[in-house]
Enzyme design. Structure first.
Site, PDB file in Angstrom:
ATOM      1  CG  ASP A 185      -0.247   4.117 -10.707  1.00  0.00           C
ATOM      2  OD1 ASP A 185      -0.541   3.676 -10.167  1.00  0.00           O
ATOM      3  OD2 ASP A 185       0.134   3.436 -11.736  1.00  0.00           O
ATOM      4  CG  ASP A 186      -4.163   1.883 -11.176  1.00  0.00           C
ATOM      5  OD1 ASP A 186      -3.962   2.252 -12.511  1.00  0.00           O
ATOM      6  OD2 ASP A 186      -3.722   0.909 -10.712  1.00  0.00           O
ATOM      7  CE  LYS A 212      -1.845   5.218  -1.950  1.00  0.00           C
ATOM      8  NZ  LYS A 212      -2.562   3.951  -2.542  1.00  0.00           N
ATOM      9  CB  ILE A 214       5.024   2.568  -0.228  1.00  0.00           C
ATOM     10  CG1 ILE A 214       4.408   1.358  -0.769  1.00  0.00           C
ATOM     11  CG2 ILE A 214       4.452   2.833   1.117  1.00  0.00           C
ATOM     12  CD1 ILE A 214       4.837  -0.224  -0.128  1.00  0.00           C
ATOM     13  CE  LYS A 252      24.013 -20.741   9.738  1.00  0.00           C
ATOM     14  NZ  LYS A 252      23.570 -21.801  10.646  1.00  0.00           N
ATOM     15  CE1 TYR A 253      21.043 -20.025   6.301  1.00  0.00           C
ATOM     16  CE2 TYR A 253      21.333 -18.735   8.315  1.00  0.00           C
ATOM     17  CZ  TYR A 253      20.836 -20.082   7.794  1.00  0.00           C
ATOM     18  OH  TYR A 253      20.659 -21.007   8.496  1.00  0.00           O
ATOM     19  NE  ARG A 262       0.678  -1.488  -8.232  1.00  0.00           N
ATOM     20  CZ  ARG A 262      -0.211  -1.996  -7.776  1.00  0.00           C
ATOM     21  NH1 ARG A 262      -0.588  -3.159  -8.180  1.00  0.00           N
ATOM     22  NH2 ARG A 262      -1.160  -1.748  -6.803  1.00  0.00           N
TER      23      ARG A 262
HETATM   24  P1  FBP Z   1      -0.536   1.566  -4.646  1.00  0.00           P
HETATM   25  O1  FBP Z   1       0.111   1.609  -5.913  1.00  0.00           O
HETATM   26  O2  FBP Z   1      -2.060   1.664  -4.421  1.00  0.00           O
HETATM   27  O3  FBP Z   1       0.099   2.585  -3.525  1.00  0.00           O
HETATM   28  O4  FBP Z   1      -0.265  -0.148  -3.937  1.00  0.00           O
HETATM   29  C1  FBP Z   1       1.304  -0.173  -3.579  1.00  0.00           C
HETATM   30  C2  FBP Z   1       1.256  -1.576  -3.461  1.00  0.00           C
HETATM   31  O5  FBP Z   1       2.210  -1.740  -1.862  1.00  0.00           O
HETATM   32  C3  FBP Z   1       2.529  -2.112  -4.292  1.00  0.00           C
HETATM   33  O6  FBP Z   1       3.842  -2.126  -3.758  1.00  0.00           O
HETATM   34  C4  FBP Z   1       1.801  -3.537  -4.094  1.00  0.00           C
HETATM   35  O7  FBP Z   1       2.393  -4.355  -5.228  1.00  0.00           O
HETATM   36  C5  FBP Z   1       0.601  -3.716  -4.158  1.00  0.00           C
HETATM   37  O8  FBP Z   1       0.190  -2.225  -3.274  1.00  0.00           O
HETATM   38  C6  FBP Z   1      -0.097  -4.680  -3.160  1.00  0.00           C
HETATM   39  O9  FBP Z   1      -1.300  -4.651  -3.018  1.00  0.00           O
HETATM   40  P2  FBP Z   1      -2.429  -5.374  -2.085  1.00  0.00           P
HETATM   41  O10 FBP Z   1      -2.413  -4.467  -0.901  1.00  0.00           O
HETATM   42  O11 FBP Z   1      -3.461  -5.532  -2.801  1.00  0.00           O
HETATM   43  O12 FBP Z   1      -2.104  -6.699  -1.611  1.00  0.00           O
END
Ligand code: FBP
Length: 549
Positions: A185-186, A212, A214, A252-253, A262
Site C-alpha cells: 500500500d505505501d 505486492k 504477504i 506439554k507446551y 502488520r
Molecule cells: P510490505 O507491506 O512492504 O509488504 O511489508 C510486509 C511486512 O512483511 C510486514 O508483514 C511486516 O510487518 C514488515 O514487512 C516488516 O518490515 P521489515 O522488513 O522492514 O522488517
C-alpha cells in the site's frame, strides 16, 4: 563458478542452486490467453476515491477520476522500443522476480530493442539513479525463485520536493517511458504520487503499480489478492502444522505463534483455516468488540483451563503481528505516542509521559518493560509502528501466567513463543504466485505500452484456469484515502482489513469453538509444485471468490 549441479545464482552474493530451485527455474509459466494475442485497452467508468474524495481530488488533480481499464482481444500497438524502469519496494514477497520476468518477456515479445532498468535497493535506487541493465542473462536465473535479491528492495517514501526532483532527473537521464513500482500500500502510494507529479510536469514517464505484500491487505474487487500472500501462508501453515504434531507428541507446551501481517490479520486467519489451531485472535474482531488486553488474556486463559479439565495441557495459539495495534486502549496510546515521537524527543527521564492522556498513561504503565521499549522504537519511513519488533506473543504468555496464578489453578502451563515472519517472505513462490506474478508483470508492461499511467496492474477471475484470467488496470487514486501519519494527514492507499462479514472470517467463526476443545489439527505439509494439490489456491481467496460468484 563450477558447482555440483553446474548452476550459480547471480546477485550480490552468489549462491548455488538447489535441485528444487533448478527444477523451478526450468518450469514454464502459463499466460492468460488475452496476453497471448493482440489486445486493446478498454476504459471502464470514471472512478472516485475510497475515502475523502474531495481532498484526494485536490491532491491528484491530474489523475483523479480516471477510469480503470481492461484488456480485450483485438487491436494492435506499435512495436517501437520502450525504456522501462522497475522498482521492488517494501518487504519481500514470493513472486517478485516473476513480475520482472513478465515485464521483460512482454517487452521482448511485443516491442523491438526495448531496455529495462532495475533500480537497486528500492525507491532510493530510483532517486539516486542506481540501476542495473536487466538483460536476458541477468533476469533468467531468477525465474520462479523467491526473494528480491535480483535488484533488492527498500522502504523509502517519496514525498519531499527534493525527492520528486531527483525522481524526475532519473526519468529524464534514462529517457524513461515508464516505471513499474512493485509494492504494497505505501509503495503504491509512492507510485500514485510519482504518476501525478510526472503528469503535472508534462513528462512522458508513466507509472504502473503491482500489488505486492504477504500481508494480503492490498486488495479490492478488481485486485483480488496481493502476490506473496499465498506462498507465505502456505509456508507458515506448514510450520504451524509441524508445531501441532510436536505439541501432540510431547503434550506439554502451548505454542504462541505470532504471524506477520502488520496492520491486518489476513495471514493469521488464512493459517487458521489451513491448520485449525485451538485459539486464534483476529485483530479486526478485537477492535470491533473493543476488547482490552485483560479480556483477551481471559479468553485465552479460559480455554487453557477448559482444555486442562479434559486432559490437554498443550495447544496452539495464533496471534496476528499487529494485535497490540488493534486493542482500542493501546491504539489510542500508540496514536498519542506517534504524535509525541513526530513532534519531539522521548527523554530518558520520562517527562514525555506527561503528554499522554491519563488512560493511555495507565495502559503504558501496565505493559511489560520490553513492550514499552518496543512501542517507543523509531517508526518506519512511512510513519508505521514497526509491529514486527513488538513481541506480543511473549507479553501474552506473561499475562496468561499471571492470570493462572491469580486464579490459583495449577494447569502445568508452559508457553513457547514463536514469531513466523521473515521465514515466509522469500520462499520459492507457489504455483499460484509464480503464475499470478508473471501475469501481473506482463499486464503492467502492456499498460505502459498502451500509454497508461497511475494504474495498478490487475489480474482477475483467479478461480479459473490461468488461460481464462482477466487482465487490466485499476486507478490508483480510487484506492486512496487520507490518514494521519507522522503527525500530518497524508494520502495513502487504504488497507483492506479482514471483513468480519466476509466469507473467510465467517467460516473460521463457525468452526473455532470446536477447534478450541477438540483437537482438529491439520498439518498441510510443504508447498507442492507438482501433483494434485500443487495448484490449490489459499482458502481466503477461494472463499472470497466463491462469495462473489
Ligand atoms: P510490505 O507491506 O512492504 O509488504 O511489508 C510486509 C511486512 O512483511 C510486514 O508483514 C511486516 O510487518 C514488515 O514487512 C516488516 O518490515 P521489515 O522488513 O522492514 O522488517
Amino acid at each position: 563458478m563450477p558447482t555440483a549441479n553446474g548452476y550459480v545464482k547471480p546477485g550480490r552474493s552468489p549462491s548455488v542452486y538447489s535441485e528444487v530451485e533448478i527444477s523451478r527455474l526450468k518450469a514454464s509459466i502459463p499466460l492468460p490467453s488475452i496476453l497471448k494475442s493482440s489486445f486493446s485497452v478498454v476504459d471502464g467508468p470514471k472512478t472516485s476515491a475510497t475515502g475523502n474524495p474531495d481532498e484526494i481530488a485536490k491532491l491528484f488533480p491530474n489523475l483523479f477520476g480516471q477510469p480503470s481499464v481492461s484488456l480485450k482481444a483485438g487491436g494492435s500497438l506499435p512495436t517501437k522500443s520502450l525504456k522501462i524502469g522497475v522498482i521492488l519496494s517494501g518487504g519481500q514477497a514470493p513472486g517478485g522476480h516473476n513480475v520482472i520476468s513478465g515485464i521483460f518477456d512482454y517487452l521482448h515479445n511485443r516491442t523491438k530493442n526495448s531496455t529495462i532498468y532495475g533500480f537497486k535497493g528500492g525507491p532510493i535506487g530510483f532517486l539516486k539513479c542506481k540501476y542495473v541493465h536487466l538483460s536476458h542473462e541477468f533476469v533468467y536465473p531468477y525465474r520462479n525463485q523467491g526473494g528480491f535479491d535480483m535488484i533488492c528492495s527498500g522502504r523509502d517514501k517519496i514525498e519531499t520536493p527534493q525527492q520528486f526532483h531527483e525522481a524526475r532527473e532519473t526519468a529524464k537521464m534514462l529517457d524513461l517511458d515508464g516505471i513499474v513500482v512493485i509494492g504494497g500500500d505505501d509503495s503504491n502510494t509512492n507510485a500514485c504520487l510519482l504518476a501525478e507529479n510526472f503528469r503535472a510536469k508534462g513528462m512522458k514517464t508513466r507509472v504502473i503499480g503491482c500489488p505486492k505484500t504477504i500481508d494480503g491487505d492490498l486488495k479490492c474487487k478488481e485486485v483480488p489478492t496481493s502476490f506473496g500472500f499465498d506462498t507465505a501462508c502456505k509456508i507458515y501453515s506448514e510450520m504451524i502444522g509441524n508445531l501441532m504434531v510436536d505439541a501432540r507428541s510431547t503434550g506439554k507446551y502451548y505454542h504462541f505463534v505470532r504471524l506477520m501481517g502488520r496492520a491486518a490479520s489476513h495471514i493469521t486467519l488464512e493459517c487458521a483455516l489451513q491448520t485449525h489451531p485451538n485459539i486464534t485472535i483476529i485483530g479486526e474482531e478485537v477492535a470491533a468488540q473493543k476488547q482490552t488486553l485483560k479480556s483477551i488474556t481471559n479468553y485465552i486463559t479460559n480455554i487453557i483451563c477448559k482444555r486442562a479439565d479434559v486432559g490437554y495441557n498443550y495447544g496452539i495459539i495464533l496471534i496476528p503481528e499487529g494485535l497490540i495495534d488493534f486493542v482500542p486502549e493501546v491504539q489510542q496510546l500508540i496514536a498519542e505516542l506517534n504524535e509525541i515521537i513526530a513532534h519531539g524527543v522521548v527523554d530518558q527521564q520520562g517527562a514525555w509521559k506527561k503528554k499522554l492522556r491519563s488512560q493511555s498513561h495507565d495502559v503504558f504503565e501496565i505493559l511489560p518493560k520490553a513492550i514499552q521499549e518496543q512501542l517507543l522504537l523509531e517508526r518506519d519511513p512511512h510513519g508505521n509502528v514497526q509491529v514486527s519488533k513488538i513481541e506480543t506473543e511473549k507479553m501474552l504468555i506473561q499475562m496468561v501466567e499471571a492470570e493462572l496464578e491469580k486464579r490459583k489453578c495449577n494447569k502445568n502451563f508452559k508457553g513457547q513463543p514463536h514469531f513466523f515472519g521473515y521465514e515466509g517472505r522469500c520462499g520459492l513462490p507457489s504455483n499460484f504466485d509464480s503464475n499470478y506474478c508473471y501475469a501481473l508483470g506482463y499486464g503492467a508492461a502492456a499498460l505502459l505500452h498502451s500509454g497508461k499511467t497511475g494504474l495498478i496492474s490487475s489480474v482477475g477471475n483467479l478461480g479459473a484456469r490461468v488461460e481464462d484470467w482477466t487482465v487490466g488496470g485499476m486507478a490508483l487514486t480510487s484506492l486512496m484515502d487520507l490518514e494521519r501519519r507522522q503527525g500530518k494527514f497524508k494520502p495513502v492507499i487504504k488497507k483492506a482489513m479482514v471483513e468480519l462479514q466476509g466469507a473467510p472470517f465467517k467460516k473460521f467463526a463457525s468452526m473455532r469453538d470446536e477447534w478450541s476443545l477438540k483437537n482438529r489439527y491439520i498439518n498441510p505439509g510443504p508447498v507442492q509444485f507438482f501433483g494434485p494439490t500443487s495448484d490449490l489456491i489459499n482458502h481466503t481467496l477461494r472463499l472470497e471468490l466463491g462469495s462473489q460468484a
